[in-house]
Design a protein around this motif. Sequence first.
Motif, mmCIF file in Angstrom:
data_model
loop_
_atom_site.group_PDB
_atom_site.id
_atom_site.type_symbol
_atom_site.label_atom_id
_atom_site.label_comp_id
_atom_site.label_asym_id
_atom_site.label_seq_id
_atom_site.Cartn_x
_atom_site.Cartn_y
_atom_site.Cartn_z
ATOM 1 N N LYS A 188 15.002 4.098 1.416
ATOM 2 C CA LYS A 188 14.237 5.354 1.287
ATOM 3 C C LYS A 188 12.940 5.165 0.489
ATOM 4 N N ASP A 189 12.894 4.138 -0.374
ATOM 5 C CA ASP A 189 11.636 3.836 -1.073
ATOM 6 C C ASP A 189 10.506 3.525 -0.084
ATOM 7 N N TYR A 190 10.890 2.981 1.058
ATOM 8 C CA TYR A 190 9.884 2.505 2.020
ATOM 9 C C TYR A 190 9.598 3.511 3.130
ATOM 10 N N TYR A 249 0.850 -1.197 0.000
ATOM 11 C CA TYR A 249 0.000 0.000 0.000
ATOM 12 C C TYR A 249 0.882 1.242 0.000
ATOM 13 N N ASP A 250 0.612 2.132 -0.952
ATOM 14 C CA ASP A 250 1.428 3.334 -1.156
ATOM 15 C C ASP A 250 0.775 4.515 -0.451
ATOM 16 N N SER A 251 1.495 5.093 0.518
ATOM 17 C CA SER A 251 0.883 6.176 1.311
ATOM 18 C C SER A 251 1.095 7.554 0.697
ATOM 19 N N ASP A 252 2.097 7.689 -0.199
ATOM 20 C CA ASP A 252 2.437 9.047 -0.656
ATOM 21 C C ASP A 252 2.345 9.250 -2.164
ATOM 22 N N GLY A 253 1.784 8.277 -2.859
ATOM 23 C CA GLY A 253 1.501 8.496 -4.279
ATOM 24 C C GLY A 253 2.664 8.354 -5.232
ATOM 25 N N ASP A 254 3.811 7.779 -4.764
ATOM 26 C CA ASP A 254 4.912 7.583 -5.714
ATOM 27 C C ASP A 254 4.854 6.206 -6.384
ATOM 28 N N GLY A 255 3.819 5.451 -6.092
ATOM 29 C CA GLY A 255 3.641 4.152 -6.750
ATOM 30 C C GLY A 255 4.343 2.997 -6.061
ATOM 31 N N ILE A 256 5.103 3.313 -5.006
ATOM 32 C CA ILE A 256 5.826 2.259 -4.283
ATOM 33 C C ILE A 256 5.208 2.111 -2.889
ATOM 34 N N GLY A 257 4.860 0.898 -2.550
ATOM 35 C CA GLY A 257 4.331 0.643 -1.210
ATOM 36 C C GLY A 257 5.367 1.016 -0.162
ATOM 37 N N ASP A 258 4.916 1.397 1.013
ATOM 38 C CA ASP A 258 5.849 1.889 2.029
ATOM 39 C C ASP A 258 5.347 1.532 3.433
ATOM 40 N N LEU A 259 6.196 1.840 4.418
ATOM 41 C CA LEU A 259 5.880 1.464 5.802
ATOM 42 C C LEU A 259 4.639 2.180 6.315
HETATM 43 CA CA CA Z 1 5.272 5.307 -1.473
#
Ligand code: CA
Length: 546
Positions: free
Chosen positions: A115-117, A63-73
């Motif tokens: 940093k992606d996460y 699940y991506d919280s900030d809209g960069d397309g990468i799921g994160d913590l």
């Molecule tokens: Ca993200």
Amino acid sequence: MKKRILTAIMAAMVLLTGCGGQAKTQKKASNVSYMESVNGKLKANVPDDKYRTTYEIFVGSFYDSDGDGIGDLKGVEEKLDYIKDLGFNEIWLMPICPSPTYHKYDVSDYEAIDKDYGTMEDFENLVNACHKDGIKLITDLVLNHTSVEHPWFKQAKEYLKSLKDGEKPDAKKCPYVNYYNFTRDGSESGYAQLAGSMWYYEAQFWEGMPDLNLDNKAVRNEIKKITDFWLDKGVDGFRLDAVTSYYTGNEEKNIEFLKWLNDEVKAKKPDAYMVGECWTDLTTYARYYQSGIDSFFDFDFANNDGTIVKTVRGQTTANGFGEQMVTAQDEIAQNSDGKGIEAPFYTNHDMARSAGYYPGDDGSKVKFAEGLNLMMSGNAFVYYGEEIGMKGSGKDENKRAPMYWTSDSTAKGMTKGPKDMEVFDMKYDPEDKQAKSDSSILSYIKQAIKLRNAFPAIARGTVAVDENASGDDILVTTRTPSDSSIEPVAIVYNTSEKSANLKTSDLPDGFTKLSGVLTVGKERITEKDGTITLPKETIAIYTKVD
Ligand code: CA
């Protein structure tokens, strides 16, 4: 007065029928799930121990919280309600440390967040949020190798390249030359050449993953520092990557290293939980329990050729499935003084997803297989997306596809998935649709975990098979916990594709009360004239009458 109201209601119903109301009423009635009618009142009753139900997450695709397309913590934290609502009480995060690859199994810094996460603060917030929700958090610990980008390897590389021909490396000048297995002999298998030099280094998986020299005391000190670091951050334990490769081909040394690791981690945090990836056969991974590590994944039961799939396909009989559960239990108990905790799972990030195992399936087999997994002893693991029957096979990237929350791939939270993932369609509905249907795969998995949480004997009881009552289609088992405060249960399975009968008298002594049920369709369990009929692919929990 009463009668008059009733008459008025009936009149209204007749009117409704005339404009389609009848259909609506009927739909509502048929949607009352049979499982919920039996399981509905069950309450979670989970002892605070290591016999958990764990959700495995590939963070980048969740699940991506900030809209960069990468799921994160932060995305995982935003979805904790979903995970908790399903009934999981532990999360395993696949690697989260900085790494040059999308999968992050080659770590370049063991004490930071990629940093992606997100950030270390995000991680601390996630740990706290998990604990507030009663969810344990374990992280992937990759100790067999580092990334070639790790400063240890980079410094060793630069030093070795600086040596004159024939000059021997001096560990006093560069200790990192002993962190890895360097040699001038290029003929050894599993070694890669250090570019621009006459040196080779051990890299059993891939040249980007140099194997650590785990015999080196300095390396073990580093590992102790790393595990302490994460335990101080609040993690509840670790999933240990590739334990058979620590010393490739040397089981004795692998077990010795694991024993050392187990002692160190538990000296720091006595109730830490560790589970090892020992991708071998039962007899071998059972021996690894001699290390004291809590669990090793039950590989014999998993994947597209494991015991679970064979049972679902009818290649293993119901009775055979029961016998194999008992064999696993016994071999693990023998090697661990009865302390080992099984770690059943059905699929993981290295295996094709199960939706592809059963062509043309209406979801029944995907459900039933996960039901078999979740009714097993120990700490049961479910890979994200399996609870909705996601697809994904072939290259690894496909097995780590974006969690299918909704069919709109641009919706909030949706990830893009690994860069080299192929494009393919899902077979079953996305999560948002399945959540609204009580006949969905998701609803089934939720019921299965509900049973697991309501009856602690499922995970903790000793499995015994009633051979006389069991056969090709029917399996009758009991689960007897050593803790007498936990209520024992009998679990009865129909593993076949058609309904099957057993005699009421074949239920284990005293276990006559139907207390929980998992069915793949809407057919009910019936009992008539001393015969119980189980619909196809059904699991029933019986308890003793008080
Ligand atoms: Ca993200």
